[in-house]
Design a protein around this motif. Structure first.
Motif, PDB file in Angstrom:
ATOM      1  N   SER A 216       0.842  -1.201   0.000  1.00  0.00           N
ATOM      2  CA  SER A 216       0.000   0.000   0.000  1.00  0.00           C
ATOM      3  C   SER A 216       0.873   1.245   0.000  1.00  0.00           C
ATOM      4  O   SER A 216       1.986   1.236   0.517  1.00  0.00           O
ATOM      5  CB  SER A 216      -0.911   0.005   1.231  1.00  0.00           C
ATOM      6  N   ASN A 217       0.365   2.307  -0.587  1.00  0.00           N
ATOM      7  CA  ASN A 217       1.102   3.567  -0.617  1.00  0.00           C
ATOM      8  C   ASN A 217       0.303   4.702  -0.024  1.00  0.00           C
ATOM      9  O   ASN A 217       0.554   5.875  -0.293  1.00  0.00           O
ATOM     10  CB  ASN A 217       1.521   3.919  -2.054  1.00  0.00           C
ATOM     11  N   SER A 218      -0.697   4.368   0.792  1.00  0.00           N
ATOM     12  CA  SER A 218      -1.518   5.383   1.433  1.00  0.00           C
ATOM     13  C   SER A 218      -1.556   5.116   2.935  1.00  0.00           C
ATOM     14  O   SER A 218      -1.192   4.035   3.393  1.00  0.00           O
ATOM     15  CB  SER A 218      -2.940   5.376   0.860  1.00  0.00           C
ATOM     16  N   SER A 272      -1.345  13.253   6.121  1.00  0.00           N
ATOM     17  CA  SER A 272      -2.438  12.807   5.265  1.00  0.00           C
ATOM     18  C   SER A 272      -3.333  13.966   4.845  1.00  0.00           C
ATOM     19  O   SER A 272      -3.791  14.049   3.702  1.00  0.00           O
ATOM     20  CB  SER A 272      -3.262  11.747   5.999  1.00  0.00           C
ATOM     21  N   SER A 277      -1.203  13.593  -2.814  1.00  0.00           N
ATOM     22  CA  SER A 277      -1.448  12.332  -3.510  1.00  0.00           C
ATOM     23  C   SER A 277      -1.621  11.239  -2.475  1.00  0.00           C
ATOM     24  O   SER A 277      -1.468  11.449  -1.284  1.00  0.00           O
ATOM     25  CB  SER A 277      -0.288  11.969  -4.441  1.00  0.00           C
ATOM     26  N   GLU A 278      -1.975  10.042  -2.945  1.00  0.00           N
ATOM     27  CA  GLU A 278      -2.180   8.931  -2.032  1.00  0.00           C
ATOM     28  C   GLU A 278      -0.908   8.571  -1.275  1.00  0.00           C
ATOM     29  O   GLU A 278      -0.936   8.236  -0.109  1.00  0.00           O
ATOM     30  CB  GLU A 278      -2.684   7.698  -2.793  1.00  0.00           C
ATOM     31  N   SER A 279       0.222   8.626  -1.938  1.00  0.00           N
ATOM     32  CA  SER A 279       1.476   8.261  -1.301  1.00  0.00           C
ATOM     33  C   SER A 279       2.062   9.491  -0.630  1.00  0.00           C
ATOM     34  O   SER A 279       2.758  10.285  -1.247  1.00  0.00           O
ATOM     35  CB  SER A 279       2.460   7.691  -2.323  1.00  0.00           C
ATOM     36  N   SER A 283       4.895  12.512  -2.107  1.00  0.00           N
ATOM     37  CA  SER A 283       4.094  13.547  -2.738  1.00  0.00           C
ATOM     38  C   SER A 283       4.650  14.941  -2.483  1.00  0.00           C
ATOM     39  O   SER A 283       5.524  15.158  -1.659  1.00  0.00           O
ATOM     40  CB  SER A 283       2.670  13.471  -2.191  1.00  0.00           C
TER      41      SER A 283
END
Length: 414
Positions: A216-218, A272, A277-279, A283
């Protein structure tokens, strides 16, 4: 934390939460150390990653190599970390972080700068009680499958949670053949004609069934407001659409739950909130976020990252596509697998005189040499605008190793 950070310091964000926010400072780009350090209560070789921030015009991130890294417990026990690959430092011995004991991080960089963390304590513990999949539509009306978890607190203060997952999925090459091309003695510049030997031979290793694993990258967070009697239910971890290639056959997800201290949770929540971005650690970040690490002797120097202690619980789930979607066709393959044909060979690259445009596709020997195609069979149906001896497909359609590994993961269950 994932790999590296790009920072653009352009604004100040005010964060409001039930726990104290971290201040975000405005400034221009600076070369700053990035520390990724989460030590857990698992008995294992712990790891810490060090890198540097880098601007938009940089083509590659820079690992922080040559540092001396150690973690010290209040009891006096010290653990040294060795650099095993650029920027990645692993503990010289396996150990687990103990409850009711403070730990501190010390980094001495190759340029002589010393970085120190605040002392940290291990939080309480909570378990993942159940990990399960439910067929549902998401907020956009897309049909798919949600991965949910239920959990409960088992000891101490465990109110703040962070989640990571790792997905593994099965790949079956749809146009696999038990035979393959073998090209030898290929000289595309030989005169007057090219030389080569092209054979059809039995495949020498597994190329039909493979497996790919993606981390996962989030960042997924869950705070104490969702707890009821020390338990929580129905936390969504992942959504996959019904046409997602990863669930085409068999899919597995490993979810890790990290119990965090309030300050660590606040840090991740801030990242967050303003990540683009998600990562979040790859980001563009619109501000500077202070963590619990400082430069010794220079309180104004900036450091990015957080030295965190966390308790961990994990759970794995498997399902087949037909388990969730018995009435739907399997998702499309990730590659267009049209069967094609082309001339077996081509004129010499070194032929004298003008050659003119070639209306035919790239020859078979050129495609085999470049690893672009996979053998299907003889061209018995006279396929293609310039038919040749062989029928073939793009390489991933007949050789799953283009998309994953042919080694079955140790944890895999059919």
């Amino acid at each position: 934390m994932k790999k590296y950070i790009r920072i653009l310091l352009i604004s100040i964000f005010l964060l409001h939460a039930c726990i104290d926010p971290f201040p975000i400072e405005q400034n221009g780009f600076e070369d700053v150390l990035v520390v990724e350090a989460t030590l857990t209560d698992e008995e294992k070789v712990q790891q810490i990653r060090l890198s540097r921030t880098y601007p938009f015009d940089s083509v590659a991130p820079v690992a922080e190599s040559g540092a001396s890294v150690s973690v010290r417990a209040a009891s006096g026990q010290a653990f040294s970390f060795q650099e095993t690959e650029p920027g990645l430092y692993r503990s010289s011995q396996a150990f687990a972080v103990l409850p009711d004991t403070e730990y501190s991080l010390e980094i001495n960089s190759s340029n002589g700068t010393t970085y120190l963390s605040e002392p940290e304590l291990l939080p309480g513990r909570a378990n993942i009680d159940q990990l399960y999949a439910i067929r549902q539509n998401n907020e956009n009306g897309t049909e798919g499958v949600f991965i949910y978890l239920d959990g409960s607190v088992t000891s101490g203060n465990a109110d703040y949670f962070r989640y990571e997952y790792e997905e593994t999925y099965k790949i079956i090459a749809p146009e696999w053949s038990p035979e393959e091309f073998l090209l030898t003695d290929y000289d595309p510049c030989a005169l007057p004609e090219i030389t080569y030997s092209l054979e059809i031979v039995p495949r020498s290793e597994e190329q039909q069934v493979c497996y790919n694993t993606v981390a996962s990258n989030s960042v997924i967070l869950n705070d104490g407001n969702s707890l009821s009697g020390g338990a929580f239910e129905g936390l969504p971890v992942r959504f996959l659409g019904a046409t997602d290639f990863m669930i085409r056959h068999r899919y597995s997800i490993l979810v890790k739950q990290y119990v965090q201290q309030p300050e660590a949770f606040s840090y991740y929540q801030a990242l967050s909130d303003f990540s683009s971005s998600e990562s979040i650690f790859n980001s563009t970040q619109p501000g500077f976020l202070n963590g619990n690490i400082r430069v010794d002797g220079d309180p104004d120097a900036k450091v990015i990252g957080y030295f965190e202690l966390a308790t961990v619980s994990e759970e794995r789930l498997f399902f087949n596509f037909e388990d969730i979607f018995p009435d739907l066709p399997i998702p499309p393959y990730i590659q267009n697998c049209t069967v094609s044909s082309a001339p077996d060979d081509h004129i010499s690259y070194c032929a004298p005189g003008p050659t003119g445009p070639n209306p035919c596709p790239r020859s078979v020997v050129e495609s085999v040499d470049q690893g672009l195609i996979s053998y299907v069979g003889p061209n018995s149906e006279n396929l293609g605008t310039c038919p040749g001896t062989y029928a073939y497909v793009p390489k991933p359609c007949g050789d799953c190793r283009e998309l994953g590994s042919n080694i079955i993961p140790e944890f895999w269950i059919e």
